[in-house]
Design a protein around this motif. Structure first.
Motif, PDB file in Angstrom:
ATOM      1  N   TYR A 522       0.847  -1.188   0.000  1.00 36.83           N
ATOM      2  CA  TYR A 522       0.000   0.000   0.000  1.00 36.83           C
ATOM      3  C   TYR A 522       0.887   1.244   0.000  1.00 36.83           C
ATOM      4  O   TYR A 522       2.021   1.219   0.501  1.00 36.83           O
ATOM      5  CB  TYR A 522      -0.911   0.046   1.231  1.00 36.83           C
ATOM      6  CG  TYR A 522      -2.070  -0.927   1.179  1.00 36.83           C
ATOM      7  CD1 TYR A 522      -3.331  -0.508   0.766  1.00 36.83           C
ATOM      8  CD2 TYR A 522      -1.896  -2.259   1.554  1.00 36.83           C
ATOM      9  CE1 TYR A 522      -4.403  -1.392   0.726  1.00 36.83           C
ATOM     10  CE2 TYR A 522      -2.958  -3.148   1.514  1.00 36.83           C
ATOM     11  CZ  TYR A 522      -4.205  -2.714   1.092  1.00 36.83           C
ATOM     12  OH  TYR A 522      -5.261  -3.595   1.040  1.00 36.83           O
ATOM     13  N   TRP A 552      -3.435   4.400  -1.109  1.00 37.20           N
ATOM     14  CA  TRP A 552      -3.478   3.816  -2.455  1.00 37.20           C
ATOM     15  C   TRP A 552      -3.239   2.312  -2.362  1.00 37.20           C
ATOM     16  O   TRP A 552      -2.336   1.851  -1.678  1.00 37.20           O
ATOM     17  CB  TRP A 552      -2.401   4.428  -3.354  1.00 37.20           C
ATOM     18  CG  TRP A 552      -2.476   5.921  -3.473  1.00 37.20           C
ATOM     19  CD1 TRP A 552      -1.921   6.835  -2.636  1.00 37.20           C
ATOM     20  CD2 TRP A 552      -3.141   6.668  -4.491  1.00 37.20           C
ATOM     21  NE1 TRP A 552      -2.202   8.103  -3.052  1.00 37.20           N
ATOM     22  CE2 TRP A 552      -2.947   8.036  -4.204  1.00 37.20           C
ATOM     23  CE3 TRP A 552      -3.881   6.311  -5.609  1.00 37.20           C
ATOM     24  CZ2 TRP A 552      -3.473   9.042  -4.997  1.00 37.20           C
ATOM     25  CZ3 TRP A 552      -4.397   7.320  -6.406  1.00 37.20           C
ATOM     26  CH2 TRP A 552      -4.198   8.678  -6.100  1.00 37.20           C
ATOM     27  N   GLU A 553      -4.096   1.547  -3.066  1.00 29.81           N
ATOM     28  CA  GLU A 553      -3.907   0.102  -3.118  1.00 29.81           C
ATOM     29  C   GLU A 553      -3.746  -0.328  -4.579  1.00 29.81           C
ATOM     30  O   GLU A 553      -4.178   0.380  -5.486  1.00 29.81           O
ATOM     31  CB  GLU A 553      -5.083  -0.623  -2.477  1.00 29.81           C
ATOM     32  CG  GLU A 553      -6.411  -0.394  -3.160  1.00 29.81           C
ATOM     33  CD  GLU A 553      -7.538  -1.171  -2.497  1.00 29.81           C
ATOM     34  OE1 GLU A 553      -7.240  -2.059  -1.700  1.00 29.81           O
ATOM     35  OE2 GLU A 553      -8.704  -0.875  -2.792  1.00 29.81           O
ATOM     36  N   PRO A 554      -3.118  -1.489  -4.814  1.00 32.50           N
ATOM     37  CA  PRO A 554      -2.849  -1.912  -6.201  1.00 32.50           C
ATOM     38  C   PRO A 554      -4.138  -2.166  -6.978  1.00 32.50           C
ATOM     39  O   PRO A 554      -5.113  -2.710  -6.462  1.00 32.50           O
ATOM     40  CB  PRO A 554      -2.057  -3.225  -6.035  1.00 32.50           C
ATOM     41  CG  PRO A 554      -1.516  -3.171  -4.636  1.00 32.50           C
ATOM     42  CD  PRO A 554      -2.513  -2.413  -3.833  1.00 32.50           C
ATOM     43  N   THR A 555      -4.131  -1.755  -8.222  1.00 29.34           N
ATOM     44  CA  THR A 555      -5.235  -2.034  -9.151  1.00 29.34           C
ATOM     45  C   THR A 555      -4.621  -2.490 -10.471  1.00 29.34           C
ATOM     46  O   THR A 555      -3.441  -2.272 -10.725  1.00 29.34           O
ATOM     47  CB  THR A 555      -6.114  -0.799  -9.400  1.00 29.34           C
ATOM     48  OG1 THR A 555      -5.290   0.266  -9.914  1.00 29.34           O
ATOM     49  CG2 THR A 555      -6.790  -0.355  -8.123  1.00 29.34           C
ATOM     50  N   VAL A 556      -5.430  -3.109 -11.296  1.00 29.00           N
ATOM     51  CA  VAL A 556      -4.954  -3.573 -12.597  1.00 29.00           C
ATOM     52  C   VAL A 556      -5.900  -3.093 -13.680  1.00 29.00           C
ATOM     53  O   VAL A 556      -7.101  -2.867 -13.440  1.00 29.00           O
ATOM     54  CB  VAL A 556      -4.860  -5.119 -12.662  1.00 29.00           C
ATOM     55  CG1 VAL A 556      -3.846  -5.639 -11.662  1.00 29.00           C
ATOM     56  CG2 VAL A 556      -6.224  -5.757 -12.434  1.00 29.00           C
ATOM     57  N   ILE A 557      -5.344  -2.905 -14.875  1.00 32.49           N
ATOM     58  CA  ILE A 557      -6.155  -2.653 -16.066  1.00 32.49           C
ATOM     59  C   ILE A 557      -6.182  -3.970 -16.837  1.00 32.49           C
ATOM     60  O   ILE A 557      -5.157  -4.424 -17.348  1.00 32.49           O
ATOM     61  CB  ILE A 557      -5.551  -1.527 -16.917  1.00 32.49           C
ATOM     62  CG1 ILE A 557      -5.487  -0.230 -16.111  1.00 32.49           C
ATOM     63  CG2 ILE A 557      -6.360  -1.337 -18.196  1.00 32.49           C
ATOM     64  CD1 ILE A 557      -4.805   0.916 -16.851  1.00 32.49           C
TER      65      ILE A 557
END
Length: 565
Positions: A522, A552-557
């Motif tokens: 994070y 902020w936490e990890p996200t993916v496209i």
């Protein structure tokens, strides 16, 4: 301008070869001979090939004869060389079909100290790698989604080339780890060298009047380096490292499942690396196989011509006879400099209790021989090469490796701090430009690893160090916990990667550990604009004196691919 540059290149090659053959003959004689040979090679025409070969063969044999007479050498090696120079250079069919420099076959020898050392290395190693110039080498990987038949395809290719006997050994021969056999997946990329006789058809006619007959085929022996790669996304770092040693790939697609997630991911890894991609639709023997539909998928998603797609069944052997010829015809050969200073890329490593760290390397430029001293571009440390060879399919000493070849070396390295994956190794006292190496692994999951018994910390530290030598995608940092004591904070590429690593710790090193719940990293932003990345919630202070404004936490496209029906 191009002729002058080409002439200088050829002249340099021939001078090196002449001086190499004739260390005791006056140097000006070698230079004159080298200049004559260069001019002949620059301006020879296919129709006048006979005169060129006769001139070059006679001149070379005469030079060798002069050396023997001048120095009184009676070494049988030079006598054999004189005979070879008279006979072996008259292989007209090869030269008239090639536009390469006639010195290309001699380049591998020029980086070795003396002919006696070449002869000794070949004799000790058992396999003569000098007969495989870069034009006879193909380096390729097999990439695919999980369970699309990579390991079975590798087995069939090993049997087809005689590397292993059919019906002998265990299925999925290259899946050597216990965890791979228990889970039925590939977690480590494995390299193997194969030798394959390929009869290449030729329709070119030779117009030389001195040649009575022209054969329609030319059988050549090729050296094929195959790398079997994992299919799961958690081991994509293994795939990217493997592709660095290749010039092409076999893209396997299941005839019934079609294109899936890792098919897309691995295709773009190979595409970005500018590799030749040979699509192979596997498992065409299955009742629900639909190869025509899969061809359409490959065309729509990757713009692959359906005529370029091979159909095969690794299980039954159907269609496999076309795979290796396609590898030889479509994949380009390594384009390293045989006369350049040694540069080799450290691809992988593992620890052996008796030999220390065994490194898998790819020779990009130059040549390496047993007994030579090399240095690391990353650490600056130097080592003596105690053993060198290929994996055929097990460790097979050859005592030398040449440009374009992939093999192993033993240098006495003892830790992962020395064997850095992606490092450039070179001869000592030479300055070379380091190779690009690999992109750093991006860790997505973090967990604490602690010894079950606090007194076993040193043993756990030793086990993790040995295992990370074979899995460079794991990050390790020391940490302490009030409840669990001293341990390690490890970063992994995913949950499966973490499970496999912990299982290998127990199976291969006898370590008993306690792991904390896995977390993702994070990023916390404070009101003054400062940011901090946190992998362990315990280190986040609640009394920092600054107000937390954003987390902020990890996200993916992601792209979701679904079948039409």
């Amino acid at each position: 301008m191009s002729i002058r540059v080409g002439l200088e290149t050829y002249t340099s090659d021939w001078r090196c070869w002449m001086c190499f053959l004739n260390p005791t003959v006056p140097q000006h004689l070698c230079f004159v001979a080298g200049n004559v040979m260069a001019v002949l090679s620059i301006f020879h025409k296919p129709g006048k090939a006979t005169a060129f070969f006769r001139s070059s063969a006679n001149l070379l044999s005469h030079i060798v004869h002069l050396q023997r007479k001048h120095a009184g050498i009676t070494d049988p090696f030079f006598k054999d060389l004189e005979v070879i120079s008279r006979q072996g250079w008259r292989n007209l069919e090869f030269w008239t079909k090639s536009s390469i420099s006639p010195s290309i076959l001699l380049r591998p020898y020029s980086s070795i100290a003396s002919p006696a050392q070449v002869s000794e290395a070949i004799k000790e190693g058992g396999i003569d790698l000098t007969q495989y110039p870069p034009e006879r080498i193909r380096n390729f990987s097999i990439i695919a989604h999980v369970d699309h038949g990579k390991s079975t395809m590798a087995d069939r290719l090993l049997e087809l080339t005689g590397t292993i006997k059919k019906g002998h050994g265990q299925p999925q021969y290259l899946d050597k780890l216990q965890v791979e056999r228990e889970r039925g997946i590939t977690v480590k990329a494995q390299t193997v060298t194969m030798f394959y006789n390929y009869a290449k058809h030729s329709s070119k006619l030779d117009t030389s009047a001195a040649i009575d007959t022209v054969r329609s085929t030319e059988e050549c022996k090729y050296l094929l380096n195959l790398i079997d790669t994992p299919g799961h996304v958690d081991f994509s770092y293994e795939v990217s490292r493997s592709l660095a040693a290749c010039q092409g790939v076999l893209l396997l697609v299941d005839a019934s499942q079609g294109v899936q997630a890792q098919t897309v991911a691995n295709f773009y890894l190979a595409f970005e690396a500018d590799l030749v991609i040979i699509p192979v639709i596997n498992k065409i023997d299955q009742p629900n196989a639909n190869p025509e539909n899969v061809k359409n998928q490959l065309k729509n998603m990757f713009d692959i011509d359906p005529q370029d797609v091979l159909l095969a069944s690794a299980k039954t052997g159907m269609g496999l006879s076309a795979v290796l010829p396609a590898v030889i015809d479509r994949i380009r050969y390594p384009n390293g400099g045989a006369l350049s200073p040694l540069r080799m890329l450290l691809l992988d490593s593992y620890y052996d209790e008796y030999k220390g760290v065994i490194c898998h390397v790819a020779i990009v430029d130059g040549a390496l021989k047993k007994g030579e001293k090399i240095a690391s571009a990353a650490t600056g440390q130097s080592y003596e090469v105690m053993d060198v060879g290929i994996l055929h399919p097990e460790l097979t000493p050859t005592n030398l490796l040449l440009t374009g070849q992939v093999g192993y070396i033993v240098t006495g390295m003892r830790s992962t701090q020395e064997a850095r994956i992606g490092d450039t190794l070179h001869h000592i006292r030479t300055v070379v430009e380091p190779l690009p190496g690999f992109k750093p692994a991006k860790h997505m999951v973090f967990a604490g690893v602690y010894p079950a018994d606090g007194s076993d910390y040193d043993a756990l530290s030793h086990a993790i160090e040995r295992l990370t030598c074979n899995d460079a995608s794991v990050s390790v940092a020391r940490e302490s916990s009030g409840a669990l004591g001293i341990g390690f904070r490890c970063g992994f590429l995913g949950l499966l990667h973490m499970d496999v690593f912990l299982q290998r710790l127990e199976q291969e090193h006898g370590a008993h550990v306690i792991t904390t719940s896995p977390t993702v990293p994070y990023i916390f932003e404070y009101e003054d604009g400062s940011k901090i990345q946190v992998q362990n919630p315990a280190i986040l202070s609640s009394t920092s004196g600054k107000r937390l404004v954003t987390c902020w936490e990890p996200t993916v496209i992601a792209t979701i691919i679904t079948p039409n029906t």
